[in-house]
Design a protein around this motif. Structure first.
Motif, PDB file in Angstrom:
ATOM      1  N   VAL A 208      -9.435  26.644-104.024  1.00 38.79           N
ATOM      2  CA  VAL A 208     -10.356  27.691-104.034  1.00 38.79           C
ATOM      3  C   VAL A 208     -10.094  29.203-103.985  1.00 38.79           C
ATOM      4  N   GLY A 209      -8.754  29.447-103.967  1.00 34.76           N
ATOM      5  CA  GLY A 209      -8.191  30.683-103.989  1.00 34.76           C
ATOM      6  C   GLY A 209      -7.509  31.306-102.537  1.00 34.76           C
ATOM      7  N   PRO A 210      -7.033  32.498-102.869  1.00 37.05           N
ATOM      8  CA  PRO A 210      -6.068  33.052-101.852  1.00 37.05           C
ATOM      9  C   PRO A 210      -6.977  33.223-100.401  1.00 37.05           C
ATOM     10  N   ILE A 211      -6.476  33.014 -99.229  1.00 31.45           N
ATOM     11  CA  ILE A 211      -7.112  33.178 -98.213  1.00 31.45           C
ATOM     12  C   ILE A 211      -6.535  34.693 -97.781  1.00 31.45           C
ATOM     13  N   ALA A 255      -7.977  27.871 -87.292  1.00 31.17           N
ATOM     14  CA  ALA A 255      -8.284  29.141 -87.593  1.00 31.17           C
ATOM     15  C   ALA A 255      -9.621  29.510 -88.357  1.00 31.17           C
ATOM     16  N   LEU A 256     -10.225  30.611 -88.190  1.00 29.42           N
ATOM     17  CA  LEU A 256     -11.396  31.025 -88.889  1.00 29.42           C
ATOM     18  C   LEU A 256     -10.688  31.707 -89.990  1.00 29.42           C
ATOM     19  N   ILE A 257     -11.247  31.474 -91.307  1.00 32.22           N
ATOM     20  CA  ILE A 257     -10.473  32.486 -92.519  1.00 32.22           C
ATOM     21  C   ILE A 257     -11.548  32.908 -93.296  1.00 32.22           C
ATOM     22  N   ARG A 258     -11.027  33.810 -94.088  1.00 29.83           N
ATOM     23  CA  ARG A 258     -11.910  34.519 -95.041  1.00 29.83           C
ATOM     24  C   ARG A 258     -11.259  34.265 -96.393  1.00 29.83           C
ATOM     25  N   PHE A 259     -11.846  34.488 -97.592  1.00 22.18           N
ATOM     26  CA  PHE A 259     -11.051  34.325 -98.878  1.00 22.18           C
ATOM     27  C   PHE A 259     -11.010  35.880 -99.446  1.00 22.18           C
ATOM     28  N   ALA A 260      -9.924  35.893-100.370  1.00 20.31           N
ATOM     29  CA  ALA A 260      -9.677  37.161-101.031  1.00 20.31           C
ATOM     30  C   ALA A 260     -11.020  37.541-102.247  1.00 20.31           C
ATOM     31  N   ASP A 261     -11.047  38.852-102.444  1.00 22.53           N
ATOM     32  CA  ASP A 261     -11.879  39.115-103.506  1.00 22.53           C
ATOM     33  C   ASP A 261     -11.685  38.570-104.711  1.00 22.53           C
ATOM     34  N   ASN A 262     -10.368  38.122-105.233  1.00 23.09           N
ATOM     35  CA  ASN A 262     -10.082  37.505-106.567  1.00 23.09           C
ATOM     36  C   ASN A 262     -10.047  36.051-106.533  1.00 23.09           C
ATOM     37  N   ALA A 263     -10.468  35.396-105.012  1.00 23.82           N
ATOM     38  CA  ALA A 263     -10.615  34.078-105.093  1.00 23.82           C
ATOM     39  C   ALA A 263     -11.725  33.472-105.827  1.00 23.82           C
ATOM     40  N   ILE A 264     -11.762  31.962-106.389  1.00 27.09           N
ATOM     41  CA  ILE A 264     -12.950  31.361-106.846  1.00 27.09           C
ATOM     42  C   ILE A 264     -13.812  31.406-105.945  1.00 27.09           C
ATOM     43  N   ALA A 265     -13.348  31.334-104.554  1.00 25.00           N
ATOM     44  CA  ALA A 265     -14.468  31.304-103.293  1.00 25.00           C
ATOM     45  C   ALA A 265     -14.455  32.816-102.704  1.00 25.00           C
ATOM     46  N   ALA A 266     -14.451  33.606-103.447  1.00 21.63           N
ATOM     47  CA  ALA A 266     -14.758  35.206-103.025  1.00 21.63           C
ATOM     48  C   ALA A 266     -16.081  35.476-102.173  1.00 21.63           C
ATOM     49  N   VAL A 373       5.367  30.800-100.642  1.00 23.47           N
ATOM     50  CA  VAL A 373       5.013  32.175 -99.776  1.00 23.47           C
ATOM     51  C   VAL A 373       3.807  32.294 -99.394  1.00 23.47           C
ATOM     52  N   ALA A 374       2.756  31.899-100.184  1.00 22.35           N
ATOM     53  CA  ALA A 374       1.269  32.258 -99.986  1.00 22.35           C
ATOM     54  C   ALA A 374       0.976  31.353 -98.965  1.00 22.35           C
ATOM     55  N   PRO A 396      -1.176  39.606 -99.683  1.00 20.38           N
ATOM     56  CA  PRO A 396      -1.329  38.819-101.045  1.00 20.38           C
ATOM     57  C   PRO A 396       0.134  38.351-101.678  1.00 20.38           C
ATOM     58  N   ALA A 397       0.019  37.043-102.106  1.00 21.63           N
ATOM     59  CA  ALA A 397       1.325  36.702-103.066  1.00 21.63           C
ATOM     60  C   ALA A 397       0.966  36.820-104.254  1.00 21.63           C
ATOM     61  N   THR A 398       2.046  36.948-105.209  1.00 19.50           N
ATOM     62  CA  THR A 398       1.665  37.072-106.614  1.00 19.50           C
ATOM     63  C   THR A 398       2.803  36.003-107.541  1.00 19.50           C
ATOM     64  N   GLY A 399       2.122  35.638-108.417  1.00 22.06           N
ATOM     65  CA  GLY A 399       3.041  34.664-109.265  1.00 22.06           C
ATOM     66  C   GLY A 399       2.501  32.969-108.823  1.00 22.06           C
ATOM     67  N   THR A 400       1.499  32.923-108.115  1.00 24.05           N
ATOM     68  CA  THR A 400       0.918  31.674-107.472  1.00 24.05           C
ATOM     69  C   THR A 400       0.138  30.958-108.308  1.00 24.05           C
ATOM     70  N   THR A 401      -0.150  29.653-108.147  1.00 24.31           N
ATOM     71  CA  THR A 401      -1.096  28.942-108.988  1.00 24.31           C
ATOM     72  C   THR A 401      -2.588  28.769-108.154  1.00 24.31           C
ATOM     73  N   ALA A 402      -2.630  29.765-107.363  1.00 25.86           N
ATOM     74  CA  ALA A 402      -3.920  29.651-106.549  1.00 25.86           C
ATOM     75  C   ALA A 402      -5.146  29.895-107.643  1.00 25.86           C
ATOM     76  N   ALA A 403      -6.339  29.231-107.043  1.00 23.67           N
ATOM     77  CA  ALA A 403      -7.668  29.404-108.065  1.00 23.67           C
ATOM     78  C   ALA A 403      -8.206  30.760-107.925  1.00 23.67           C
ATOM     79  N   ILE A 404      -8.026  31.343-108.971  1.00 19.48           N
ATOM     80  CA  ILE A 404      -8.401  32.897-108.938  1.00 19.48           C
ATOM     81  C   ILE A 404      -9.743  32.818-110.016  1.00 19.48           C
ATOM     82  N   ALA A 405     -10.393  33.986-109.602  1.00 20.86           N
ATOM     83  CA  ALA A 405     -11.625  33.884-110.346  1.00 20.86           C
ATOM     84  C   ALA A 405     -11.579  34.574-111.611  1.00 20.86           C
ATOM     85  N   LYS A 406     -12.279  34.012-112.844  1.00 22.43           N
ATOM     86  CA  LYS A 406     -11.848  34.492-114.191  1.00 22.43           C
ATOM     87  C   LYS A 406     -12.732  35.907-114.337  1.00 22.43           C
TER      88      LYS A 406
END
Ligand SMILES: NC(=O)c1ccc[n+]([C@@H]2O[C@H](COP(=O)([O-])OP(=O)(O)OC[C@H]3O[C@@H](n4cnc5c(N)ncnc54)[C@H](O)[C@@H]3O)[C@@H](O)[C@H]2O)c1
Length: 406
Positions: A208-211, A255-266, A373-374, A396-406
């Protein structure tokens, strides 16, 4: 065999012949049988372990042509094209950097070091050398997980609103469970956070994308244990009457978590927890992902099943339990029909397939050093938050295979 199938021999070097060293080796051996169409033919060239009997096992049982007590011999061997790094955490950075400098593609076990700084040092070396990397994030490869990923990406669950993940194991629930290297900071870094939370952080980010932010807590529950010498036994061992020493890292982390704005789960939120001392769950590695139109639940203890609920109306609203079948992920490469279940080793065979396909320039479906790294940054942020009692942003990590919103 058809002439259209390429012939792709690849020389394998193994570093460390413990639990994971054996599992990686079995994966290489099985790969040409499970995926004959790829034509990839791993050749087990050389294995290293600094304990003689483990090195002997690599030659006598696993079938490596050569053995050594010094891992540098693996990296310097011209017949080695790819390296599996299955050493304890404290050696990941040293060996990962050395493998990159030697120009070898490597498949390295998680968590890739004792903390995010070490993982980042391996990333830097791998990027500089331009070598293919793959990480031991095996739970991604379960066909039911791959199916969940597709459902989420297709929008079938609607907008993702919240998630819950629990990686609960009992491998150290016994108070006389061995004090292996996993409990000692200089060898392991963090405790269950690096060991199991790293897997969970990866799985969640893959699906669902970056935490982006965490508020964490940690707890050590069993504070001393009987000592186990490295290179003997396993961390599942129970030692009665042995000399005890302190446990230096946490048994539980959450942990309680929030997702990044570019995540599928933004915009979504959630909780993630890991324990190595839970009584009851054996290896209950579990996620629940909730959306406005449906949800999915998966548990590694029932790896071949997925609970799916789609839609909010009708008499049959609620969960359906479905079984992995040949249309899910790599299931069809192993079994012809649903119900004939896959197991843990099979996830590693899929991982070997993704690694070696990427090595040969095929599709990059492998997890990579950026994913490590992520995950490590989430783990380090939870540790920092537990210490400071504050919310901590995850870089934020770059170059990952995390689920990013299109
Ligand atoms: N992906 C997964 O599901 C999973 C599961 C278990 C372990 N792991 C990871 O795999 C790694 C290894 O764990 P394990 O359970 O196989 O450990 P293990 O204790 O079973 O094996 C470690 C091996 O490393 C050897 N070793 C120690 N120092 C060495 C050196 N200098 N050179 C060569 N070998 C050396 C030891 O002798 C031992 O044989 C860890 O990083 C762990 O986090 C991943």
């Amino acid at each position: 065999m058809s002439t259209a199938i390429p012939n792709r021999p690849v020389g394998v070097g193994l570093i460390s012949v413990g639990w994971m060293g054996k599992v990686h080796s079995r994966a290489y051996l099985a790969l040409p049988i499970v995926y004959p169409e790829l034509g990839i033919k791993p050749r087990l060239v050389i294995a290293a372990d600094n304990v003689q009997e483990r090195a002997d096992y690599a030659r006598d049982v696993l079938g490596y042509e050569k053995i050594t007590l010094d891992y540098h011999d693996v990296l310097n061997d011209p017949e080695v094209d790819v390296v599996s790094i299955c050493a304890p955490n404290f050696l990941h950075a040293e060996i990962g950097i050395a493998a990159a400098k030697a120009g070898k593609a490597f498949w390295i076990e998680k968590p890739v070091g004792r903390g995010a700084d070490e993982t980042e040092s391996v990333e830097k070396a791998a990027d500089a050398a331009g070598v293919v990397t793959s990480i031991g994030f095996n739970y991604r490869n379960a066909p039911a997980v791959e199916h969940s990923k597709q459902l989420i990406a297709s929008g079938a669950l609607g907008r993702i609103t919240n998630i819950r993940g629990t990686f609960f194991a009992d491998y150290s629930a016994e108070p006389n469970g061995a004090l292996s290297w996993r409990f000692i900071r200089k060898f392991a870094g963090s405790g269950v956070l690096g060991d199991l939370m790293g897997h969970l952080a990866d799985l969640v980010q893959y699906l669902v994308g970056p935490i982006s932010e965490v508020s964490g807590i940690t707890k050590t529950i069993i504070t001393e244990r009987p000592v186990l010498q490295m290179g003997s036994g396993t961390h599942f061992d129970v030692i009665e009457g042995g000399e005890k020493k302190p446990v230096e890292n946490e048994d539980y982390g959450g942990a309680l978590i929030r997702f990044a704005d570019n995540a599928i789960a933004a915009g979504a939120v959630g909780t993630i927890e890991a324990s190595r001392v839970a009584v009851g769950p054996r290896a209950s590695y579990n996620f629940e992902i909730y959306g406005t139109e449906g949800s999915v639940k998966w548990d590694f203890e029932r790896m071949n099943e997925l609970e799916v609920a789609i839609g909010r109306k009708g008499e049959h609203v609620g969960y359906q339990r479905i079984m992995a079948s040949p249309s899910f992920g790599d299931f069809g490469s192993f079994q012809p029909g649903a119900g004939t279940s896959m197991g843990y080793d099979d996830l590693k065979i899929v991982e070997a397939r993704k690694f070696l396909e990427a090595y040969f320039g095929g599709p990059a479906k492998n997890s990579n050093i950026h994913d490590a790294v992520a995950a490590a940054r989430v783990v380090s942020a939870i540790e920092e938050s537990a210490e400071s009692k504050k919310w901590i942003s995850v870089k934020p990590a770059t170059g990952t295979t995390a689920a990013i919103a299109k």
